[in-house]
Write a protein that holds these residues in place. Structure first.
Motif, PDB file in Angstrom:
ATOM      1  N   PHE A  81     -27.943  43.075  -2.410  1.00 39.85           N
ATOM      2  CA  PHE A  81     -28.314  44.605  -3.022  1.00 39.85           C
ATOM      3  C   PHE A  81     -26.965  45.060  -3.413  1.00 39.85           C
ATOM      4  O   PHE A  81     -27.132  45.822  -4.367  1.00 39.85           O
ATOM      5  N   PHE A  82     -25.840  44.549  -2.889  1.00 36.14           N
ATOM      6  CA  PHE A  82     -24.616  45.303  -3.281  1.00 36.14           C
ATOM      7  C   PHE A  82     -24.178  44.774  -4.892  1.00 36.14           C
ATOM      8  O   PHE A  82     -24.006  45.447  -5.802  1.00 36.14           O
ATOM      9  N   LEU A  83     -24.748  43.419  -5.060  1.00 36.31           N
ATOM     10  CA  LEU A  83     -24.651  43.095  -6.570  1.00 36.31           C
ATOM     11  C   LEU A  83     -25.508  43.713  -7.468  1.00 36.31           C
ATOM     12  O   LEU A  83     -25.186  43.932  -8.695  1.00 36.31           O
ATOM     13  N   VAL A  84     -26.708  43.915  -6.883  1.00 42.20           N
ATOM     14  CA  VAL A  84     -27.893  44.574  -7.859  1.00 42.20           C
ATOM     15  C   VAL A  84     -27.260  46.036  -7.987  1.00 42.20           C
ATOM     16  O   VAL A  84     -27.197  46.446  -9.246  1.00 42.20           O
ATOM     17  N   SER A  85     -26.679  46.693  -7.253  1.00 48.27           N
ATOM     18  CA  SER A  85     -26.239  48.045  -7.301  1.00 48.27           C
ATOM     19  C   SER A  85     -24.945  47.944  -8.292  1.00 48.27           C
ATOM     20  O   SER A  85     -24.824  48.849  -9.261  1.00 48.27           O
ATOM     21  N   CYS A  86     -23.964  46.966  -8.053  1.00 48.95           N
ATOM     22  CA  CYS A  86     -22.996  47.104  -8.976  1.00 48.95           C
ATOM     23  C   CYS A  86     -23.338  46.629 -10.373  1.00 48.95           C
ATOM     24  O   CYS A  86     -22.844  47.300 -11.184  1.00 48.95           O
ATOM     25  N   VAL A  87     -24.261  45.995 -10.661  1.00 50.17           N
ATOM     26  CA  VAL A  87     -24.772  45.572 -12.146  1.00 50.17           C
ATOM     27  C   VAL A  87     -25.467  46.643 -12.774  1.00 50.17           C
ATOM     28  O   VAL A  87     -25.342  47.086 -13.747  1.00 50.17           O
ATOM     29  N   LEU A  88     -26.154  47.558 -11.917  1.00 53.84           N
ATOM     30  CA  LEU A  88     -26.824  48.817 -12.221  1.00 53.84           C
ATOM     31  C   LEU A  88     -25.924  49.805 -12.645  1.00 53.84           C
ATOM     32  O   LEU A  88     -26.158  50.541 -13.651  1.00 53.84           O
ATOM     33  N   THR A  89     -24.675  49.902 -11.592  1.00 52.72           N
ATOM     34  CA  THR A  89     -23.854  50.823 -12.132  1.00 52.72           C
ATOM     35  C   THR A  89     -23.134  50.693 -13.295  1.00 52.72           C
ATOM     36  O   THR A  89     -22.735  51.526 -14.113  1.00 52.72           O
ATOM     37  N   SER A  90     -22.717  49.118 -13.704  1.00 55.02           N
ATOM     38  CA  SER A  90     -22.123  49.015 -14.890  1.00 55.02           C
ATOM     39  C   SER A  90     -23.110  49.131 -15.998  1.00 55.02           C
ATOM     40  O   SER A  90     -22.684  49.427 -17.108  1.00 55.02           O
ATOM     41  N   ALA A  91     -24.422  48.827 -15.754  1.00 62.16           N
ATOM     42  CA  ALA A  91     -25.237  48.965 -16.956  1.00 62.16           C
ATOM     43  C   ALA A  91     -25.433  50.551 -17.442  1.00 62.16           C
ATOM     44  O   ALA A  91     -25.506  50.884 -18.532  1.00 62.16           O
ATOM     45  N   LEU A  92     -25.350  51.364 -16.280  1.00 59.39           N
ATOM     46  CA  LEU A  92     -25.376  52.794 -16.556  1.00 59.39           C
ATOM     47  C   LEU A  92     -24.007  53.265 -17.286  1.00 59.39           C
ATOM     48  O   LEU A  92     -24.345  54.234 -17.976  1.00 59.39           O
ATOM     49  N   ILE A  93     -23.035  52.738 -16.865  1.00 59.45           N
ATOM     50  CA  ILE A  93     -21.817  53.188 -17.415  1.00 59.45           C
ATOM     51  C   ILE A  93     -21.891  52.813 -18.942  1.00 59.45           C
ATOM     52  O   ILE A  93     -21.294  53.764 -20.006  1.00 59.45           O
ATOM     53  N   PRO A 100     -21.284  49.738 -28.446  1.00 56.41           N
ATOM     54  CA  PRO A 100     -20.648  49.463 -29.535  1.00 56.41           C
ATOM     55  C   PRO A 100     -18.958  50.213 -29.381  1.00 56.41           C
ATOM     56  O   PRO A 100     -18.079  49.446 -29.743  1.00 56.41           O
ATOM     57  N   THR A 101     -19.054  51.147 -28.612  1.00 55.43           N
ATOM     58  CA  THR A 101     -17.596  51.997 -28.566  1.00 55.43           C
ATOM     59  C   THR A 101     -16.962  51.464 -27.419  1.00 55.43           C
ATOM     60  O   THR A 101     -15.955  52.058 -27.298  1.00 55.43           O
ATOM     61  N   MET A 102     -17.406  50.609 -26.828  1.00 58.07           N
ATOM     62  CA  MET A 102     -16.753  50.157 -25.304  1.00 58.07           C
ATOM     63  C   MET A 102     -15.476  49.519 -25.554  1.00 58.07           C
ATOM     64  O   MET A 102     -14.465  49.939 -24.733  1.00 58.07           O
ATOM     65  N   ALA A 103     -15.398  48.581 -26.548  1.00 60.81           N
ATOM     66  CA  ALA A 103     -14.000  48.045 -27.049  1.00 60.81           C
ATOM     67  C   ALA A 103     -13.009  49.047 -27.277  1.00 60.81           C
ATOM     68  O   ALA A 103     -11.783  48.664 -27.150  1.00 60.81           O
ATOM     69  N   ALA A 104     -13.219  50.537 -27.566  1.00 59.35           N
ATOM     70  CA  ALA A 104     -12.274  51.510 -27.838  1.00 59.35           C
ATOM     71  C   ALA A 104     -11.651  51.958 -26.705  1.00 59.35           C
ATOM     72  O   ALA A 104     -10.452  52.681 -26.691  1.00 59.35           O
ATOM     73  N   TYR A 105     -12.129  51.721 -25.401  1.00 63.78           N
ATOM     74  CA  TYR A 105     -11.798  52.478 -24.276  1.00 63.78           C
ATOM     75  C   TYR A 105     -10.957  51.533 -23.214  1.00 63.78           C
ATOM     76  O   TYR A 105     -10.435  51.983 -22.535  1.00 63.78           O
ATOM     77  N   PHE A 106     -11.354  50.017 -23.566  1.00 67.73           N
ATOM     78  CA  PHE A 106     -10.762  49.273 -22.683  1.00 67.73           C
ATOM     79  C   PHE A 106     -10.085  48.084 -23.367  1.00 67.73           C
ATOM     80  O   PHE A 106     -10.503  47.867 -24.533  1.00 67.73           O
ATOM     81  N   ARG A 107      -9.202  47.342 -22.674  1.00 70.27           N
ATOM     82  CA  ARG A 107      -8.529  46.155 -23.290  1.00 70.27           C
ATOM     83  C   ARG A 107      -9.670  45.028 -23.561  1.00 70.27           C
ATOM     84  O   ARG A 107      -9.441  44.722 -24.684  1.00 70.27           O
ATOM     85  N   THR A 108     -10.433  44.702 -22.614  1.00 67.39           N
ATOM     86  CA  THR A 108     -11.712  43.891 -22.790  1.00 67.39           C
ATOM     87  C   THR A 108     -12.869  44.663 -22.352  1.00 67.39           C
ATOM     88  O   THR A 108     -12.773  45.240 -21.507  1.00 67.39           O
ATOM     89  N   PRO A 109     -13.739  44.425 -23.131  1.00 69.79           N
ATOM     90  CA  PRO A 109     -15.159  44.883 -22.668  1.00 69.79           C
ATOM     91  C   PRO A 109     -15.559  44.555 -21.175  1.00 69.79           C
ATOM     92  O   PRO A 109     -16.300  45.015 -20.670  1.00 69.79           O
ATOM     93  N   GLY A 110     -15.426  43.262 -20.937  1.00 71.84           N
ATOM     94  CA  GLY A 110     -15.345  42.978 -19.424  1.00 71.84           C
ATOM     95  C   GLY A 110     -14.952  43.707 -18.349  1.00 71.84           C
ATOM     96  O   GLY A 110     -15.522  43.533 -17.203  1.00 71.84           O
TER      97      GLY A 110
END
Length: 138
Positions: A81-93, A100-110
């Protein structure tokens, strides 16, 4: 006043970085140079984005821990359940920021998927056991 969940662009020129530092209200820093790509990163913005991600991840982990404890999840089901909530949170972010613009905010998109995961796990376990004990034991 800026919105609490605002992410700042991490890639910036030196002049843009010094102009925006007044808005971020952090001590001035020179942009760091990444060795591989040679791109400039503003260290204060990278830290601010990491702090926002960590706060968001911890908040969602606390909520997920409360839900898991109230629902009586035990063992590996709770961690799933934690892993599902973690993936859902990341997907919503990612949806909020736009992929396409995620790379402008972080060193790596990961970093969107991993930033603050350990702190989130510890908060999840704390509230999972607390709510489980309050609802199902007492």
């Amino acid at each position: 006043r800026r919105e609490a969940w605002t992410c700042y662009r991490a890639r910036a020129s030196t002049t843009d970085s010094s102009r925006r530092q007044a808005e971020v209200m952090m001590p001035p820093q020179e942009p760091e140079k990444e060795e591989a790509g040679g791109e400039l990163f503003a260290g204060d913005r990278v830290m601010a984005n990491a702090r926002v991600m960590s706060t968001c991840r911890i908040g969602s982990a606390i909520a997920a821990g409360c839900v898991a404890g109230i629902m009586g999840m035990e063992g590996l089901l709770g961690f799933a359940f934690f892993l599902v909530s973690c993936v859902l949170t990341s997907a919503l972010i990612c949806a909020r920021m736009g992929s396409p613009t995620m790379a402008a905010y972080f060193r790596t998109p990961g970093q969107v998927w991993t930033e603050g995961a350990t702190q989130g796990l510890l908060s999840f376990i704390l509230f999972w056991t607390l709510m489980f004990d309050l609802v199902h034991i007492y």
